[in-house]
Enzyme design. Sequence first.
Site, PDB file in Angstrom:
ATOM      1  N   CYS A  80      -2.086   2.595  -2.195  1.00 49.86           N
ATOM      2  CA  CYS A  80      -2.664   1.518  -1.385  1.00 49.86           C
ATOM      3  C   CYS A  80      -4.186   1.619  -1.419  1.00 49.86           C
ATOM      4  CB  CYS A  80      -2.089   1.528   0.020  1.00 49.86           C
ATOM      5  SG  CYS A  80      -2.392  -0.025   0.912  1.00 49.86           S
ATOM      6  N   HIS A 186       3.628   0.970  -1.285  1.00 47.86           N
ATOM      7  CA  HIS A 186       3.824   2.222  -0.551  1.00 47.86           C
ATOM      8  C   HIS A 186       5.130   2.885  -0.992  1.00 47.86           C
ATOM      9  CE1 HIS A 186       0.543   1.982   2.407  1.00 47.86           C
ATOM     10  NE2 HIS A 186       0.723   0.668   2.338  1.00 47.86           N
ATOM     11  N   GLU A 188       6.146   5.751  -0.226  1.00 46.94           N
ATOM     12  CA  GLU A 188       6.695   6.524   0.904  1.00 46.94           C
ATOM     13  C   GLU A 188       7.511   5.646   1.851  1.00 46.94           C
ATOM     14  OE1 GLU A 188       2.798   4.996   2.519  1.00 46.94           O
ATOM     15  OE2 GLU A 188       3.601   5.638   0.582  1.00 46.94           O
TER      16      GLU A 188
END
Length: 204
Positions: A80, A186, A188
């Site tokens: 990001c 993202h 994650e």
Amino acid sequence: MIAIINYGSGNIAAIANIYKQLKVPHIVTGDLVELAKADRYILPGVGAFDATMRYLNDSGMVATLNEQVLLNKKKVLGICVGMQILAESSEEGALAGLGWISGRVRKIDVSSLSSGPKLPHMGWNSVKPKSDAPLFEGVDVDQGFYFLHSYYFDARYSSDVSAMVKYGEEMPCSVAHANVYGMQFHPEKSHANGVAVFRNFAEL
């Protein structure tokens, strides 16, 4: 040893938990000595370009990272805003980026779309990686990844773009040059696809 760089931004705990599950040695740190000892780096990111660069500059981490990434060729993954600071500059701010990959961060242009998407680009979206992009091995590209951004990395050279995403128009969502990698989405927050990306980065 993967150093997840702590500069007050990003979903650091989520990334660390994934590597804990994968049993990959990692550390969360902003300590210059520990950074120098690490084998590779992750620049997480949730926030603004200038605020992130200001923290890195003020902490002294930029000089250490330049030495380890540019001279010692250790691998780094930016996520990001962690990807955006890999660029030379950004329309979002006034400070210079790290400049590890040639390009400028630009705001997504949705002005020409009468009923098109709004900003930020938020939610799941499919991606189109290049066939030789190692971080996308084993990824379900149709399911894609979770995005949350209003700016994108406009790479100067097409050879540095490793994946594209369509949101109104197509734009780069992943870049790679030598030992430097970046992802706008993202991982994650992207379930199995994200785990695959982090595993791939650890095994590069």
